[in-house]
Write a protein that holds these residues in place. Structure first.
Motif, PDB file in Angstrom:
ATOM      1  N   ALA A  26       0.818  -1.211   0.000  1.00 31.55           N
ATOM      2  CA  ALA A  26       0.000   0.000   0.000  1.00 31.55           C
ATOM      3  C   ALA A  26       0.856   1.267   0.000  1.00 31.55           C
ATOM      4  N   PHE A  27       1.977   1.240   0.700  1.00 33.44           N
ATOM      5  CA  PHE A  27       2.822   2.429   0.822  1.00 33.44           C
ATOM      6  C   PHE A  27       4.159   2.246   0.104  1.00 33.44           C
ATOM      7  N   ARG A  28       4.172   1.492  -0.985  1.00 28.19           N
ATOM      8  CA  ARG A  28       5.440   1.185  -1.653  1.00 28.19           C
ATOM      9  C   ARG A  28       6.168   2.424  -2.160  1.00 28.19           C
ATOM     10  N   THR A  29       5.460   3.412  -2.667  1.00 28.25           N
ATOM     11  CA  THR A  29       6.128   4.607  -3.198  1.00 28.25           C
ATOM     12  C   THR A  29       6.815   5.403  -2.081  1.00 28.25           C
ATOM     13  N   PRO A  30       6.132   5.732  -0.981  1.00 23.58           N
ATOM     14  CA  PRO A  30       6.836   6.462   0.083  1.00 23.58           C
ATOM     15  C   PRO A  30       7.968   5.647   0.718  1.00 23.58           C
ATOM     16  N   VAL A  31       7.777   4.342   0.862  1.00 22.81           N
ATOM     17  CA  VAL A  31       8.823   3.498   1.448  1.00 22.81           C
ATOM     18  C   VAL A  31      10.030   3.454   0.521  1.00 22.81           C
ATOM     19  N   ARG A  32       9.795   3.317  -0.783  1.00 25.38           N
ATOM     20  CA  ARG A  32      10.902   3.304  -1.751  1.00 25.38           C
ATOM     21  C   ARG A  32      11.668   4.629  -1.685  1.00 25.38           C
ATOM     22  N   ARG A  33      10.947   5.741  -1.590  1.00 23.61           N
ATOM     23  CA  ARG A  33      11.601   7.048  -1.503  1.00 23.61           C
ATOM     24  C   ARG A  33      12.439   7.150  -0.226  1.00 23.61           C
ATOM     25  N   LEU A  34      11.932   6.679   0.880  1.00 27.11           N
ATOM     26  CA  LEU A  34      12.683   6.707   2.137  1.00 27.11           C
ATOM     27  C   LEU A  34      13.966   5.892   2.033  1.00 27.11           C
ATOM     28  N   ILE A  35      13.879   4.752   1.395  1.00 24.31           N
ATOM     29  CA  ILE A  35      15.057   3.890   1.261  1.00 24.31           C
ATOM     30  C   ILE A  35      16.062   4.509   0.295  1.00 24.31           C
ATOM     31  N   GLU A  36      15.594   4.985  -0.850  1.00 21.90           N
ATOM     32  CA  GLU A  36      16.504   5.546  -1.847  1.00 21.90           C
ATOM     33  C   GLU A  36      17.190   6.812  -1.344  1.00 21.90           C
ATOM     34  N   GLU A  37      16.466   7.647  -0.602  1.00 22.57           N
ATOM     35  CA  GLU A  37      17.050   8.884  -0.086  1.00 22.57           C
ATOM     36  C   GLU A  37      17.835   8.647   1.200  1.00 22.57           C
ATOM     37  N   ARG A  38      17.790   7.441   1.686  1.00 20.65           N
ATOM     38  CA  ARG A  38      18.498   7.036   2.903  1.00 20.65           C
ATOM     39  C   ARG A  38      18.078   7.860   4.126  1.00 20.65           C
ATOM     40  N   THR A  39      16.818   8.322   4.125  1.00 26.23           N
ATOM     41  CA  THR A  39      16.327   9.000   5.313  1.00 26.23           C
ATOM     42  C   THR A  39      15.832   7.984   6.336  1.00 26.23           C
ATOM     43  N   LEU A  40      15.469   6.814   5.868  1.00 23.77           N
ATOM     44  CA  LEU A  40      15.078   5.725   6.754  1.00 23.77           C
ATOM     45  C   LEU A  40      16.332   4.938   7.097  1.00 23.77           C
ATOM     46  N   GLN A  41      16.687   4.923   8.366  1.00 23.88           N
ATOM     47  CA  GLN A  41      17.904   4.243   8.773  1.00 23.88           C
ATOM     48  C   GLN A  41      17.645   2.875   9.370  1.00 23.88           C
ATOM     49  N   ARG A  42      16.471   2.697   9.929  1.00 18.11           N
ATOM     50  CA  ARG A  42      16.208   1.434  10.619  1.00 18.11           C
ATOM     51  C   ARG A  42      14.724   1.109  10.547  1.00 18.11           C
ATOM     52  N   LEU A  43      14.412  -0.144  10.280  1.00 16.38           N
ATOM     53  CA  LEU A  43      13.036  -0.596  10.196  1.00 16.38           C
ATOM     54  C   LEU A  43      12.930  -1.914  10.944  1.00 16.38           C
ATOM     55  N   LYS A  44      11.933  -1.992  11.835  1.00 16.83           N
ATOM     56  CA  LYS A  44      11.745  -3.233  12.588  1.00 16.83           C
ATOM     57  C   LYS A  44      10.271  -3.615  12.524  1.00 16.83           C
TER      58      LYS A  44
END
Length: 191
Positions: A26-44
């Motif tokens: 459902a949130f693939r676009t925002p999650v992909r952007r977070l990963i590509e921009e490296r703003t997301l550092q950790r996911l659990k």
């Protein structure tokens, strides 16, 4: 165990993964952007944990990716240093190998500098060597920071070698060459 208990246990076991997969879809676009921009550092999510490290400041200090991508063979040959040409050529075809090669050269030069000053290390670790060289006045704070950043990038490459692009490897090689030049200069000015 009855069929009803089995189904209940199965549904309970698969509930959180199904919700996680559904949320990712459902949130693939925002999650992909977070990963590509490296703003997301950790996911659990449940027992699964993923961690990304930000690229170090060394990449910002190095040549911009645009300049590195535009370096064709004629530009590389004008750099004048055959060793640098060889490692940059390696970076275009085998980026991980180029980073490991330059890392080995930088580490060797640092240990050579310490040996020239009869400095022995307790453990022989790269981080220990950098800190000791700084404490002994053989490296400036900036040089020590640069070497620590190079060491961190090398660790990232070991963890995720497929994420290394030729441009990123070329940046590492250029910064590594600068570090080598500084270490060689310090060695030449040694007593």
């Amino acid at each position: 165990m009855s069929v009803l208990q089995f189904i209940t246990t199965l549904v309970a076991s698969l509930a959180w993964p199904a919700v996680a997969v559904g949320a990712l879809i459902a949130f693939r676009t925002p999650v992909r952007r977070l990963i590509e921009e490296r703003t997301l550092q950790r996911l659990k999510a449940g027992p699964v944990e993923i961690e990304w490290e930000k690229l170090d400041k060394v990449e910002q200090q190095a040549v911009s990716m645009k300049e590195v991508k535009s370096a064709n063979k004629s530009e590389v040959s004008t750099l004048g240093d055959p060793y640098l040409q060889k490692v940059l050529t390696l970076a275009s075809g085998a980026p991980t190998a180029a980073i490991m090669q330059m890392s080995k050269e930088v580490e060797s030069a640092l240990f050579k500098l310490l040996r020239a000053h009869d400095i022995e290390l307790k453990h022989g670790w790269m981080s220990e060597a950098i800190d000791t060289a700084k404490e002994q006045g053989l490296l400036s704070g900036t040089e020590a920071t640069m070497l620590h950043h190079l060491r961190q990038i090398r660790k990232q490459v070991i963890r995720a070698p497929r994420e290394v692009t030729p441009a990123r490897a070329a940046q590492y090689v250029l910064v590594g060459k600068d570090a080598l030049d500084r270490l060689d200069s310090a060695l030449r000015t040694s007593p």
